[in-house]
Write a protein that holds these residues in place. Structure first.
Motif, PDB file in Angstrom:
ATOM      1  N   ARG B 212     -27.583  11.612   6.385  1.00 39.86           N
ATOM      2  CA  ARG B 212     -27.016  12.443   7.434  1.00 39.86           C
ATOM      3  C   ARG B 212     -27.671  12.109   8.755  1.00 39.86           C
ATOM      4  NH1 ARG B 212     -30.652  16.918   8.266  1.00 39.86           N
ATOM      5  NH2 ARG B 212     -32.087  17.053   6.514  1.00 39.86           N
ATOM      6  N   GLU B 236     -22.991  13.690  11.257  1.00 38.43           N
ATOM      7  CA  GLU B 236     -22.276  12.975  10.200  1.00 38.43           C
ATOM      8  C   GLU B 236     -23.087  13.105   8.919  1.00 38.43           C
ATOM      9  OE1 GLU B 236     -21.657   8.817  11.048  1.00 38.43           O
ATOM     10  OE2 GLU B 236     -20.000   8.690   9.623  1.00 38.43           O
ATOM     11  N   ARG B 237     -22.401  13.356   7.806  1.00 38.87           N
ATOM     12  CA  ARG B 237     -23.066  13.457   6.504  1.00 38.87           C
ATOM     13  C   ARG B 237     -22.261  12.641   5.502  1.00 38.87           C
ATOM     14  NH1 ARG B 237     -23.021  17.520   9.511  1.00 38.87           N
ATOM     15  NH2 ARG B 237     -20.852  17.955   8.978  1.00 38.87           N
ATOM     16  N   GLN B 238     -22.978  11.976   4.617  1.00 32.62           N
ATOM     17  CA  GLN B 238     -22.267  11.174   3.630  1.00 32.62           C
ATOM     18  C   GLN B 238     -22.983  11.209   2.294  1.00 32.62           C
ATOM     19  OE1 GLN B 238     -22.971   7.764   2.191  1.00 32.62           O
ATOM     20  NE2 GLN B 238     -21.087   6.600   2.471  1.00 32.62           N
ATOM     21  N   ARG B 259     -17.474  12.089   3.110  1.00 29.24           N
ATOM     22  CA  ARG B 259     -18.040  11.903   4.440  1.00 29.24           C
ATOM     23  C   ARG B 259     -17.530  13.026   5.336  1.00 29.24           C
ATOM     24  NH1 ARG B 259     -15.532  10.019   9.552  1.00 29.24           N
ATOM     25  NH2 ARG B 259     -17.116   8.937  10.743  1.00 29.24           N
ATOM     26  N   LYS B 261     -17.610  14.529   9.298  1.00 28.99           N
ATOM     27  CA  LYS B 261     -17.932  14.123  10.673  1.00 28.99           C
ATOM     28  C   LYS B 261     -17.497  15.212  11.636  1.00 28.99           C
ATOM     29  CE  LYS B 261     -19.153  11.212  13.934  1.00 28.99           C
ATOM     30  NZ  LYS B 261     -19.328  12.258  14.928  1.00 28.99           N
TER      31      LYS B 261
END
Lengths: 173, 654
Positions: B212, B236-238, B259, B261
């Motif tokens: 992230r 953003e996190r994935q 993901r 965003k």
């Protein structure tokens, strides 16, 4: 979730990490030559003895690797490896490895039952009958079937099937 | 031709009888020879000539280079290849090739694949290269970019190129490896992968990535917030996972990604500077593959893939009272792909393939949350079937001709024929010349055909026709004795019936619609030089000239005319290694003209011991203020790209 999956998979099967197998190109080529020779037959009078003579001319990595085949057997024949300095030492050779074009040797080889091996591009035009190449990271080989037949040798269709390119009457220019 | 087949068959028969007179080698000998021919050659020549015979111009970057450059995504790897330029709308990443990268596009004209399985989804054709992609850089053995049209094998979407990510096997990365990194802008990342083989010959690879970032604080006065700053809206996190297991003829694999965003650019007229406008993309791909290997002259393989894609968009149009709109999209699709290879005819390898693809759901919804008001509720199923054939004909030691043809039929569209022919000339070991001609297509996707938010921003166009593309290309590669490879790739590509988003009036907030609009011609030349011998410095450099124009001869937007890039990796010195990459590209048109862009990224790594290493990675080292042309959904005239960012990564192996 993924960590669980990882643990479950790792725990379920007796998995152990191993290193990837590595092989140098020349060692692998020599091994291919050895296996390919299983599919080649010389005229009956040339297979009467106990030895199969692999002769080499010219320095290259493959020449050294071929030395490593000495003592191994093909059918009832035991492999001997000989390094030639001059073309007049050709007598008794079953196979001749040429690392580069050698017009002087070519004349003496005419219609002799000697399988000419190389690993340089385009060597089928310089008398090679079996030419090993590297394509897409793997060993491939080309065969000049016309030349093989003129020399009085026989190659199994099984070997031809594995060839990258086979020059034969229908494909010759 | 008939004569050829007949004489080849006679030749083989004659040989069979001849060989039969002697002690014939057994099937075991044949298997052993075949196993040898399948083995990869290690050592300096392995990669040097690897793709010179391939019936396509292929650019490759390997794990070794990407690790030394500190790459995190497949996009980072692709960005090193000639002719590729990446961008970011701060909602999604994008990928440009050949001077073609339509603003607001989701990369529908490059086919993206993981180990040959298509990634592009069944609603947007989306196959984006950065954190949207289900595989991260650490899991890729290599990334291949097959230049030019590939529809004769892959069908729709393979217009400008095919990107195939070849993932690691367990044997390539044995054991457990864990990376933890932290850096500026709240960057946090954990990546781990585990590889193993078992006594039965099974091979397992599992990878997990969690990361992230809080993103940047952006100065965007155009959005009209009180002080012009946009804070805390670029997060953003994935999470991504890859698992595959191979045993004998079978392979099972699973890749999944989520993901999230946040959108800082106030897209579609949402409130600027207000949190809550964001996107979530989820994708899951599962595949079972069976490959018999060569059985005499025949090799049969079958792949069954199940994929699903899910998109959620949340848009804040008003606060107190809240006015929230949502977009939802969901699709599921099943692909069955059967292939037969036959080598019974000397110097030929024939391939025949059949593919069936069905997508029972293709849901798109748009609604206002409170008071609830549905503007779009569309569910469209899709089916397609395709047949393909290919002949790879070795004409001589030096010449090879590959001819392929694929017929695709998608329900609701007329059949599409995609031919391709490639002539490869190898005058010697060091040189290759490839001449290629091909046609490709792309069917309009569900988003382009059916998305309609009640005429607020976009109208549907169910009557769209497929795009067609024709391309002629010439590729040359020369390997110097000193170990460097020179390459040149020349192309002339014409795209017809291009599907583009067109505003329906001159008003800046005009409603848009996707229409088949005219023709585009892409011409260009990529020149490259690359160090191919391992053991010392590793480097490459490329220069591209691109000329992308519409039928009136106007330059396309987001199309630079030139680009230069390169990277260099030092040999390890004591325990240290440095990798530096750079890219510069020319001005691009858009709503405003965007000046030339330039960035330099670097990684300095230090090997603590045999199991541990530390790396300092800096992106945009010179802190250049680069801009990308704006996408139609953004209120901005140009999109600022990432400024300098650093992170420290620690990797350990168990």
């Amino acid at each position: 979730m993924a960590a669980l999956l990882l643990l479950a998979l790792a725990g379920a099967a007796p998995l152990r990490p191993v290193a990837a197998q590595a092989a140098g190109p020349d060692g692998l080529k020599a091994e291919v030559v050895y296996r390919a020779l299983m599919f080649v037959n010389w005229p009956a009078e040339r297979e009467h003895g106990r030895a199969l003579q692999l002769c080499t001319a010219g320095d290259s990595g493959l020449e050294t690797a071929l030395q490593g085949l000495a003592g191994r057997s093909i059918r009832h024949l035991s492999i001997e490896v000989r390094r030639l300095a001059r073309p007049d030492q050709l007598g008794g050779c079953h196979l001749l490895y040429l690392s580069e074009p050698r017009p002087a040797w070519r004349a003496l080889l005419d219609r002799q039952p000697v399988l000419v091996l190389s690993d340089q591009a385009g060597m089928l035009d310089q008398g090679a009958m079996l030419n090993l190449q590297i394509e897409d990271g793997r060993i491939v080989f080309d065969v000049d079937l016309d030349a093989v037949r003129r020399a009085g040798l026989a190659i199994s269709a099984k070997l031809l099937r594995l060839a990258r390119y086979v020059r034969h009457p229908a494909t010759s220019p | 031709m008939k004569y050829l087949i007949a004489s080849a068959a006679c030749g083989l028969l004659g040989l069979l009888t001849h060989a039969g007179a002697h002690a014939a080698p057994g099937a075991e000998d044949e298997d052993q020879l075949e196993a040898l021919l399948r083995r990869e050659v290690q050592g300096p020549s392995r990669y040097a000539q690897s793709l010179m015979d391939a019936p396509a111009a292929v650019s490759v970057i390997t794990r070794q280079e990407s690790a030394a450059l500190g790459h995190q995504t497949i996009g980072d790897m692709l960005g090193r290849l000639p002719g590729v330029y990446l961008g970011n709308t701060r909602s999604y990443s994008n990928l440009g090739v050949r001077g073609f990268n339509r603003p607001g596009d989701y990369n529908s004209r490059v086919l993206m694949a993981i180990d040959g399985q298509r990634v592009n989804d069944a609603i947007y054709d989306q196959g984006l290269p950065q954190l949207e992609f289900p595989v991260v850089a650490e899991w890729a053995k290599r990334v291949e970019l097959v230049q030019g049209p590939g529809s004769s094998i892959y069908g729709s979407n393979a217009l400008l190129g095919v990107v195939n990510v070849v993932t690691l096997d367990g044997a390539d990365a044995p054991g457990l490896s864990v990376l933890g990194s932290a850096g500026s802008r709240g960057q946090r990342r954990v990546e781990m992968h585990y590889g193993a083989t078992d006594a039965a010959g099974g091979d397992l690879f599992v990878g997990l990535n969690l990361q992230r970032t809080a993103g940047e604080t952006l100065f965007l006065p155009e959005l009209g917030t009180a002080d012009g700053w946009i804070r805390g809206l670029d997060g953003e996190r994935q999470a991504a996972v890859l698992a595959k297991y191979r045993l004998g003829r079978w392979k099972l694999s699973m890749a999944a990604v989520q993901r999230d965003k946040d959108a800082p650019t106030a897209p579609y007229g949402t409130l600027p500077g207000v949190s809550g406008t964001r996107y979530t993309d989820r994708q899951l791909m599962v595949e079972a593959a069976y490959d018999e290997g060569w059985q005499d002259d025949l090799r049969r393989s079958l792949r069954l893939g199940l994929s699903q894609y899910d998109f959620r968009g949340r848009y804040v149009f008003g606060q107190s009272p809240d006015v929230i709109d949502r977009d939802e999209a969901y699709a599921q699709w099943l692909t069955l792909d059967a292939r037969v290879l036959w080598r019974g005819l000397l110097n030929h390898e024939l391939m025949a393939g059949a593919e069936i693809r069905t997508s029972p759901y293709g849901i798109q919804r748009n609604y206002q949350v409170a008071p609830y008001e549905s503007r779009l509720d569309s569910d469209v199923s899709q089916d397609s079937a395709a047949l393909s054939v290919q002949d790879q004909w070795r004409l001589s030691q030096h010449w090879q001709l590959t001819t392929g043809l694929r017929l695709d039929h998608a329900r609701g569209f007329s059949p599409a024929l995609s031919p391709r022919t490639v002539l490869v000339f190898r005058p010697d070991e060091r040189q290759t010349l490839k001449l290629m001609w091909a046609r490709s297509f792309r069917s309009p996707n569900l988003y382009e055909r059916y998305y309609d938010d009640g005429g607020q921003t976009q109208l549907a166009n169910p009557g769209l026709k497929p795009e067609r593309l024709g391309s002629a290309e010439l590729a040359w590669e020369y390997l110097l004795a000193s170990g460097q490879a020179l390459s040149a790739n020349l192309y002339d590509t014409r795209l017809n019936r291009l599907i583009e988003q067109v505003p329906l009036s001159d008003d800046p907030d005009a409603v848009v619609q996707y229409v088949n609009r005219g023709r585009v011609r892409l011409r260009g030349l990529d020149l490259g030089v690359e160090q191919r011998v391992e053991g010392g410095w590793l480097w490459r450099a490329s220069a591209s000239w691109m000329d992308a124009r519409d039928e009136q001869g106007r330059r396309l937007s987001n199309a630079p005319t030139w680009m230069v890039k390169g990277h260099a990796i030092t040999p390890p010195w004591r325990a240290w290694q440095l990798g530096v990459e750079w890219t510069a590209l020319g001005t691009r048109l858009g709503r405003v003209k965007v000046p030339p862009a330039c960035f330099v990224n670097a990684q300095l790594s230090y090997r603590i011991d045999a199991r541990q290493s530390l790396a300092l990675q800096v992106d945009n080292l010179l802190d250049r203020d680069n801009l990308d042309p704006s996408s139609p959904d953004a209120a901005l005239s140009a999109i600022p790209q990432s400024r300098r960012a650093w992170r420290l990564a620690w990797r350990t192996a168990f």
